[in-house]
Design a protein around this motif. Structure first.
Motif, PDB file in Angstrom:
ATOM      1  N   LEU A  63      -2.364 -13.402  -8.965  1.00 59.81           N
ATOM      2  CA  LEU A  63      -1.532 -12.013  -8.715  1.00 59.81           C
ATOM      3  C   LEU A  63      -1.650 -11.867  -7.147  1.00 59.81           C
ATOM      4  CD1 LEU A  63       0.488 -10.320 -10.097  1.00 59.81           C
ATOM      5  CD2 LEU A  63      -1.629  -8.679 -10.207  1.00 59.81           C
ATOM      6  N   ILE A  64      -0.625 -11.561  -6.510  1.00 59.97           N
ATOM      7  CA  ILE A  64      -0.850 -11.506  -4.991  1.00 59.97           C
ATOM      8  C   ILE A  64      -0.218 -10.278  -4.973  1.00 59.97           C
ATOM      9  CG2 ILE A  64      -0.198 -12.378  -2.621  1.00 59.97           C
ATOM     10  CD1 ILE A  64      -0.187 -15.331  -4.139  1.00 59.97           C
ATOM     11  N   ALA A  65      -0.716  -9.385  -3.873  1.00 60.01           N
ATOM     12  CA  ALA A  65      -0.269  -8.004  -3.573  1.00 60.01           C
ATOM     13  C   ALA A  65       0.065  -8.124  -2.124  1.00 60.01           C
ATOM     14  CB  ALA A  65      -1.234  -6.916  -4.097  1.00 60.01           C
ATOM     15  N   ARG A  66       1.112  -7.353  -1.780  1.00 62.14           N
ATOM     16  CA  ARG A  66       1.542  -7.291  -0.327  1.00 62.14           C
ATOM     17  C   ARG A  66       1.961  -5.417  -0.232  1.00 62.14           C
ATOM     18  NH1 ARG A  66       1.339 -12.210   1.354  1.00 62.14           N
ATOM     19  NH2 ARG A  66       2.125 -13.751  -0.201  1.00 62.14           N
ATOM     20  N   GLY A  67       1.934  -5.353   1.050  1.00 63.41           N
ATOM     21  CA  GLY A  67       2.506  -3.737   1.265  1.00 63.41           C
ATOM     22  C   GLY A  67       1.333  -3.155   1.655  1.00 63.41           C
ATOM     23  N   SER A  68       1.452  -1.909   1.416  1.00 62.36           N
ATOM     24  CA  SER A  68       0.426  -1.033   1.838  1.00 62.36           C
ATOM     25  C   SER A  68      -0.048  -0.011   0.760  1.00 62.36           C
ATOM     26  CB  SER A  68       0.947  -0.139   2.918  1.00 62.36           C
ATOM     27  OG  SER A  68       2.074   0.617   2.657  1.00 62.36           O
ATOM     28  N   ALA A  69      -1.184   0.540   0.776  1.00 55.81           N
ATOM     29  CA  ALA A  69      -1.481   1.420  -0.538  1.00 55.81           C
ATOM     30  C   ALA A  69      -2.798   2.510   0.183  1.00 55.81           C
ATOM     31  CB  ALA A  69      -2.068   0.636  -1.564  1.00 55.81           C
ATOM     32  N   SER A  70      -2.977   3.288  -0.608  1.00 56.35           N
ATOM     33  CA  SER A  70      -4.154   4.210  -0.091  1.00 56.35           C
ATOM     34  C   SER A  70      -5.587   3.304  -0.199  1.00 56.35           C
ATOM     35  CB  SER A  70      -3.939   5.375  -1.130  1.00 56.35           C
ATOM     36  OG  SER A  70      -4.580   5.246  -2.417  1.00 56.35           O
ATOM     37  N   MET A  71      -6.434   3.793   0.813  1.00 59.33           N
ATOM     38  CA  MET A  71      -7.528   3.062   0.723  1.00 59.33           C
ATOM     39  C   MET A  71      -8.348   3.007  -0.570  1.00 59.33           C
ATOM     40  SD  MET A  71     -10.562   3.696   3.613  1.00 59.33           S
ATOM     41  CE  MET A  71      -9.455   2.996   4.919  1.00 59.33           C
ATOM     42  N   PRO A  72      -8.237   4.273  -1.243  1.00 57.18           N
ATOM     43  CA  PRO A  72      -9.330   4.197  -2.511  1.00 57.18           C
ATOM     44  C   PRO A  72      -8.395   3.319  -3.522  1.00 57.18           C
ATOM     45  CG  PRO A  72      -8.718   6.623  -1.835  1.00 57.18           C
ATOM     46  CD  PRO A  72      -7.637   5.515  -0.947  1.00 57.18           C
ATOM     47  N   TRP A  73      -7.145   3.105  -3.527  1.00 52.40           N
ATOM     48  CA  TRP A  73      -6.576   2.327  -4.612  1.00 52.40           C
ATOM     49  C   TRP A  73      -7.039   0.763  -4.142  1.00 52.40           C
ATOM     50  CZ3 TRP A  73      -3.381  -1.963  -4.545  1.00 52.40           C
ATOM     51  CH2 TRP A  73      -2.757  -2.311  -5.575  1.00 52.40           C
ATOM     52  N   VAL A  74      -6.685   0.382  -3.011  1.00 50.88           N
ATOM     53  CA  VAL A  74      -7.316  -0.852  -2.371  1.00 50.88           C
ATOM     54  C   VAL A  74      -8.698  -1.073  -2.879  1.00 50.88           C
ATOM     55  CG1 VAL A  74      -7.505  -2.329  -0.554  1.00 50.88           C
ATOM     56  CG2 VAL A  74      -5.643  -0.753  -0.678  1.00 50.88           C
ATOM     57  N   GLY A  76      -3.453  -8.708   1.337  1.00 55.24           N
ATOM     58  CA  GLY A  76      -2.261  -8.523   1.851  1.00 55.24           C
ATOM     59  C   GLY A  76      -1.904  -6.900   2.054  1.00 55.24           C
ATOM     60  N   VAL A  77      -2.596  -6.455   1.333  1.00 55.31           N
ATOM     61  CA  VAL A  77      -2.409  -4.811   1.302  1.00 55.31           C
ATOM     62  C   VAL A  77      -3.059  -4.251   2.410  1.00 55.31           C
ATOM     63  CG1 VAL A  77      -2.441  -2.814  -0.034  1.00 55.31           C
ATOM     64  CG2 VAL A  77      -1.918  -4.973  -1.292  1.00 55.31           C
ATOM     65  N   GLU A  78      -2.502  -3.528   3.094  1.00 56.70           N
ATOM     66  CA  GLU A  78      -3.098  -2.535   4.403  1.00 56.70           C
ATOM     67  C   GLU A  78      -3.472  -1.319   3.718  1.00 56.70           C
ATOM     68  OE1 GLU A  78      -1.761  -0.096   8.056  1.00 56.70           O
ATOM     69  OE2 GLU A  78      -0.154  -1.328   7.194  1.00 56.70           O
ATOM     70  N   ALA A  79      -4.684  -1.084   3.879  1.00 57.88           N
ATOM     71  CA  ALA A  79      -5.324   0.282   3.403  1.00 57.88           C
ATOM     72  C   ALA A  79      -5.161   1.275   4.215  1.00 57.88           C
ATOM     73  CB  ALA A  79      -6.857   0.114   3.198  1.00 57.88           C
ATOM     74  N   VAL A  80      -4.380   2.424   3.724  1.00 56.63           N
ATOM     75  CA  VAL A  80      -3.986   3.410   4.429  1.00 56.63           C
ATOM     76  C   VAL A  80      -5.081   4.495   4.393  1.00 56.63           C
ATOM     77  CG1 VAL A  80      -2.268   5.239   4.663  1.00 56.63           C
ATOM     78  CG2 VAL A  80      -1.463   3.015   4.016  1.00 56.63           C
ATOM     79  N   LEU A  81      -5.580   4.844   5.279  1.00 57.13           N
ATOM     80  CA  LEU A  81      -6.625   6.065   5.493  1.00 57.13           C
ATOM     81  C   LEU A  81      -6.158   7.291   5.018  1.00 57.13           C
ATOM     82  CD1 LEU A  81      -8.761   5.402   8.864  1.00 57.13           C
ATOM     83  CD2 LEU A  81      -9.501   5.224   6.597  1.00 57.13           C
ATOM     84  N   PRO A  82      -6.896   8.019   4.242  1.00 58.84           N
ATOM     85  CA  PRO A  82      -6.616   9.331   3.977  1.00 58.84           C
ATOM     86  C   PRO A  82      -6.256   9.948   5.266  1.00 58.84           C
ATOM     87  CG  PRO A  82      -8.303   8.745   2.382  1.00 58.84           C
ATOM     88  CD  PRO A  82      -8.050   7.679   3.511  1.00 58.84           C
ATOM     89  N   GLU A 130     -18.260   6.083   0.512  1.00 59.16           N
ATOM     90  CA  GLU A 130     -17.943   6.756  -0.743  1.00 59.16           C
ATOM     91  C   GLU A 130     -16.867   5.872  -1.439  1.00 59.16           C
ATOM     92  OE1 GLU A 130     -17.404  10.576  -0.506  1.00 59.16           O
ATOM     93  OE2 GLU A 130     -19.580  11.035   0.216  1.00 59.16           O
ATOM     94  N   MET A 131     -15.840   5.450  -0.715  1.00 58.35           N
ATOM     95  CA  MET A 131     -14.626   4.619  -0.987  1.00 58.35           C
ATOM     96  C   MET A 131     -14.709   3.403  -0.974  1.00 58.35           C
ATOM     97  SD  MET A 131     -11.559   6.972   0.532  1.00 58.35           S
ATOM     98  CE  MET A 131     -12.019   6.448   2.137  1.00 58.35           C
ATOM     99  N   GLY A 132     -16.015   2.833  -1.047  1.00 59.87           N
ATOM    100  CA  GLY A 132     -16.245   1.470  -0.999  1.00 59.87           C
ATOM    101  C   GLY A 132     -16.073   0.518   0.081  1.00 59.87           C
ATOM    102  N   TYR A 133     -15.857   1.464   1.318  1.00 60.59           N
ATOM    103  CA  TYR A 133     -15.484   0.683   2.741  1.00 60.59           C
ATOM    104  C   TYR A 133     -16.726   0.814   3.473  1.00 60.59           C
ATOM    105  CZ  TYR A 133     -10.738  -0.061   2.109  1.00 60.59           C
ATOM    106  OH  TYR A 133      -9.571  -0.753   1.542  1.00 60.59           O
ATOM    107  N   ARG A 134     -17.014  -0.040   4.468  1.00 60.16           N
ATOM    108  CA  ARG A 134     -17.927  -0.184   5.467  1.00 60.16           C
ATOM    109  C   ARG A 134     -17.303  -0.229   6.739  1.00 60.16           C
ATOM    110  NH1 ARG A 134     -22.709  -3.384   7.390  1.00 60.16           N
ATOM    111  NH2 ARG A 134     -21.881  -4.577   9.284  1.00 60.16           N
ATOM    112  N   VAL A 135     -17.624   0.944   7.460  1.00 55.51           N
ATOM    113  CA  VAL A 135     -17.062   1.051   8.533  1.00 55.51           C
ATOM    114  C   VAL A 135     -17.875   0.905   9.832  1.00 55.51           C
ATOM    115  CG1 VAL A 135     -17.917   3.806   8.976  1.00 55.51           C
ATOM    116  CG2 VAL A 135     -16.044   3.145  10.161  1.00 55.51           C
ATOM    117  N   GLU A 136     -17.214   0.208  10.896  1.00 55.93           N
ATOM    118  CA  GLU A 136     -17.905  -0.458  11.926  1.00 55.93           C
ATOM    119  C   GLU A 136     -17.389   0.098  13.265  1.00 55.93           C
ATOM    120  OE1 GLU A 136     -17.466  -4.423  11.516  1.00 55.93           O
ATOM    121  OE2 GLU A 136     -18.899  -4.702   9.816  1.00 55.93           O
ATOM    122  N   LEU A 137     -18.216   0.373  14.243  1.00 53.38           N
ATOM    123  CA  LEU A 137     -17.791   1.111  15.706  1.00 53.38           C
ATOM    124  C   LEU A 137     -18.051  -0.107  16.706  1.00 53.38           C
ATOM    125  CD1 LEU A 137     -17.017   3.620  17.241  1.00 53.38           C
ATOM    126  CD2 LEU A 137     -19.491   4.067  17.451  1.00 53.38           C
TER     127      LEU A 137
END
Lengths: 170, 599
Positions: free
Chosen positions: B422-433, B453-459, B507-514
């Motif tokens: 199953l391939i997903a495309r488009g955009s969705a909220s970061m928590p959903w992704v 393929g889904v762009e995570a949209v930041l809150p 908390e949302m399962g993301y790692r942020v890098e600077l």
């Protein structure tokens, strides 16, 4: 209603049809002459207050080759012989035609129309011819298709005489 | 008896012989031929008085009448005036006798007359109705209106079998008209000329074809008209007929002509142009003017019409039934096709009894309910019966639909199935992704799930923090790797924003890098600039770490002049490129199950 059968005969070119054309009621065209050999017209004449319908059988002109049809003469009450006053042979033929008609219908009131009287300079009939004609009991008239001279008189004469004369069978 | 009556006379005559000598001779003669002489004398007597003997006449009259009546109608014609006169006389003298005599026939005759009149009336009403209401009648009305010809004439024109329009009575020898009759509304004025010409043509034909006496033109046709010519010895009768003249008409003409010759023998022989005596014959001529319309044919036609009407009705019924049957068959076929192509439905049994449909099979709960579509095809929902057992369909469409429901995918995400992936495309909220990325159990029919393929949209709040970090820029003096003292506040703000971003996205399962990027202006060599830019980045990284940014997520890179910030003004461009800027990268925390599955 009183009707009389009148036959009109004469050599080809004596102007029979022209002579009466303006004085009769006609529903048939002149081509009947060349096809059936006769054209029938009507002329109503008043005689002593009574009207007589003259059914005029205009027979095709006689020529050297073709004789007139004797059948058409049958039962005629009166005959008009048309003579072209400028042509000798038409005068001579009138006598032959008279014999033919007499053999068919007997002695009936007859008129000799000496036609084309307007062509005075070409007129060839003289006093000798007059006396030749006088030997027979036919009424002589000078007529002209051009001026209409004599036409009404011919019909009136015939109407009167056919009314008064007992027909004699041949 | 005759002999007895006649015999005395010869005896008297013989006795009257004067001389004595001759007396003996007479006696001798009497002895020898006496009886023959008497017979001769009797015959002479009869010849002298040729007038009919009443006795003899009485003997032969009935036979003679019968004989002549059988031969033709002359006798009846001859007797008619006398009988008429006799009846008139009898009625005048004593009406009672005649009344008594005809009484027995009077009643039936009146009844018959009334019945016939009524029948005629009904017939004419029928005809009027038929003519006015039938398509033909309407057509004729239109024709009458269009041509200006009276309607009655149009009817006659179309319904006509034949019509005797004119009758001419012509004197045979002279061709003069003795009498003429024409149909009403027919204006004929030149009967005399036509009679003459007709005679001339008769003569012409006779002469032309050398016919023996009596051979005459009898019939000729002119367009719709036929002219019947019946010649007689003294007169000719000619009828102008429109349409098909029957044989009976010719007989009628002959009869009329015979009557004329019989009744008008005198006037015919004496005819000298005066047709007045023949006026009396006019009614006979008018009698010949017949108009015969298609009454008989009409009956036949109407029977045929009935037949045709039935045949047409039957054909129509057949057509209607056939159309209905075809339509039902097509509806059934459509229903079957629809059920067979519908994803999520397996048709096991389908039967049809009349308009009643019955289906049984399997149906995925996600498949649309076909009952309304079937009811629409059938036209009646009560005649459609369907039993569906639930099952799970692996039809891609239903797999995707099921996955969409299970994953609660937002509408901005498009799902596609390739094989079992199953391939997903488009955009969705970061928590959903983050959530779907962390899944280890997938909906039925799906073995792999690619969410890359889904762009995570930041809150929104995190997007603001990210913007804060990325828009700030630390500027340096030319050739220096030491930040100006005022930079300290800026770095505190960046460190704070990044810290909050780091904590929240974790908390949302993301790692942020600077990413800390150092740049220089174009002055100087590339190597120098590269080194200087690296120094600048390192200095800022160190400061940020000291301000609380985890060292593990901060990277410093000097890019020199390789990717300069562009500005139209060279001096301004040089100033802003002597700087360190920041980029924030968010990466989902790697899912060990997914990694394993993709290998």
């Amino acid at each position: 209603m009183i009707q009389k059968k009148i036959c009109m005969v004469g050599l080809f070119g004596t102007g029979k049809t022209c002579l009466v054309q303006q004085y009769v009621h006609s529903i048939f065209s002149t081509k009947y002459h060349s096809t059936v050999g006769v054209k029938i017209d009507r002329k109503v004449v008043q005689v002593d207050g009574a009207s007589v319908t003259m059914v005029l059988w205009d027979l095709a002109g006689r020529d050297a080759e073709q004789d007139i049809s004797v059948s058409y003469l049958r039962g005629a009450h009166g005959i008009i012989y048309v003579v072209d006053g400028t042509r000798r042979e038409s005068f001579d033929q009138a006598f032959e035609l008279r014999e033919l008609a007499q053999a068919t219908v007997g002695e009936v009131p007859s008129v000799v129309a000496l036609n084309k009287t307007d062509l005075k300079d070409q007129w060839i009939l003289g006093p000798l011819d007059d006396s030749a004609m006088a030997a027979h009991p036919w009424h002589r008239l000078r007529t002209s298709a051009k001026t209409g001279e004599g036409v009404e008189a011919a019909f009136t004469w015939l109407a009167q005489h056919t009314l008064n004369t007992e027909r004699k069978q041949p | 008896m005759q002999n007895d009556r006649v015999s005395p006379q010869p005896i008297v005559r013989v006795a009257e012989e004067p001389e004595a000598k001759t007396g003996e001779l007479s006696e001798l003669r009497e002895i020898l031929v006496g009886s023959e002489r008497r017979q001769l004398e009797a015959l002479r007597q009869r010849l002298d008085s040729l007038a009919l003997d009443p006795e003899e006449l009485a003997e032969h009259l009935p036979e003679a009448i019968a004989l002549r009546a059988g031969r033709d109608r002359q006798l009846a014609r001859a007797l008619a005036p006398t009988i008429e006169t006799a009846i008139t006389e009898s009625v005048r003298r004593n009406p009672q006798d005649i009344a008594t005599a005809i009484f027995p026939v009077l009643g039936p005759a009146i009844r018959k007359a009334i019945a016939e009149t009524m029948a005629g009336l009904i017939n004419s009403i029928n005809r009027a109705i038929e003519h006015s209401l039938s398509p033909r009648g309407i057509r004729w009305r239109i024709e009458a209106w269009r041509t200006g010809i009276p309607y009655a004439q149009i009817v006659i024109k179309h319904a006509l079998i034949y019509r005797v329009e004119q009758v001419f009575l012509i004197h045979a020898e002279t061709g003069l008209v003795l009498g003429h009759a024409a149909a009403p509304n027919l204006a004929v004025t030149d009967a005399d000329l036509i009679s003459g010409m007709l005679t001339a043509i008769q003569d012409f034909v006779g002469d032309s074809f050398q016919q023996e006496e009596g051979g005459k033109l009898r019939t000729f046709s002119v367009g719709e008209l036929t002219v019947l010519v019946e010649p007689g010895p003294q007169a000719v009768i000619a009828a102008v007929v429109r349409g098909q003249a029957p044989e009976s008409l010719l007989r009628k003409l002959q009869d009329t002509l015979e009557t004329l010759h019989f009744q008008f023998a005198g006037p015919l022989a004496a005819f000298d142009g005066n047709a007045t005596p023949f006026e009396a014959f006019r009614p006979m001529l008018e009698d010949c003017l017949e108009t015969v319309l298609t009454t008989d044919d009409r009956g036949r036609a109407s029977r045929t019409t009935h037949w045709r009407a039935w045949a047409v009705a039957l054909a129509l019924l057949t057509i209607v039934l056939a159309v209905l049957a075809l339509r039902a068959q097509r509806q059934w076929d459509d229903a079957l096709a629809r059920l067979r192509t519908e994803p999520g439905i397996v048709l096991v049994r389908a039967d049809r009894a009349g308009a009643r449909w019955r289906f049984a099979g399997l149906k995925d709960p996600l498949a649309p309910d076909p009952s309304s579509a079937l009811a629409q095809l059938n036209g009646d929902s009560t005649r459609v019966e369907a039993r569906w057992e639930p099952y799970l369909s692996l039809d891609p469409k239903l797999v995707v639909e099921r996955a969409r429901r299970a994953l609660t995918a937002p509408p901005t995400v498009a799902l596609d199935l390739r094989g079992d992936s199953l391939i997903a495309r488009g955009s969705a909220s970061m928590p959903w992704v983050a959530r779907v990325g962390a899944l280890s159990v997938f909906p039925p029919g799906v073995s792999h799930f690619d969410v890359s393929g889904v762009e995570a949209v930041l809150p929104t709040e995190f997007a603001a923090l990210k913007a804060t970090v990325e828009t700030d820029r630390v500027l340096f003096d030319a050739g220096s790797a030491t930040p100006t003292p005022t930079t300290r506040g800026l770095l505190v703000r960046v460190a704070g924003a990044f810290g909050r971003l780091h904590n929240g996205t974790g908390e949302m399962g993301y790692r942020v890098e600077l990413a800390i990027v150092g740049r220089t202006d174009p002055t100087g060599s590339d190597a120098t600039n590269k080194a200087l830019s690296q120094q600048r980045a390192d200095v800022i990284r160190a400061t940020l770490i000291s301000l609380g940014v985890p060292a593990a997520v901060a990277t410093a890179t000097g890019i020199g002049t390789t990717s300069p910030l562009a500005l139209p003004n060279p001096a301004e461009a040089a100033r802003i490129n002597r700087s360190v800027s920041f980029l924030v990268h968010l990466r989902p925390v790697t899912n060990p199950r997914k990694q394993g599955g993709s290998e």
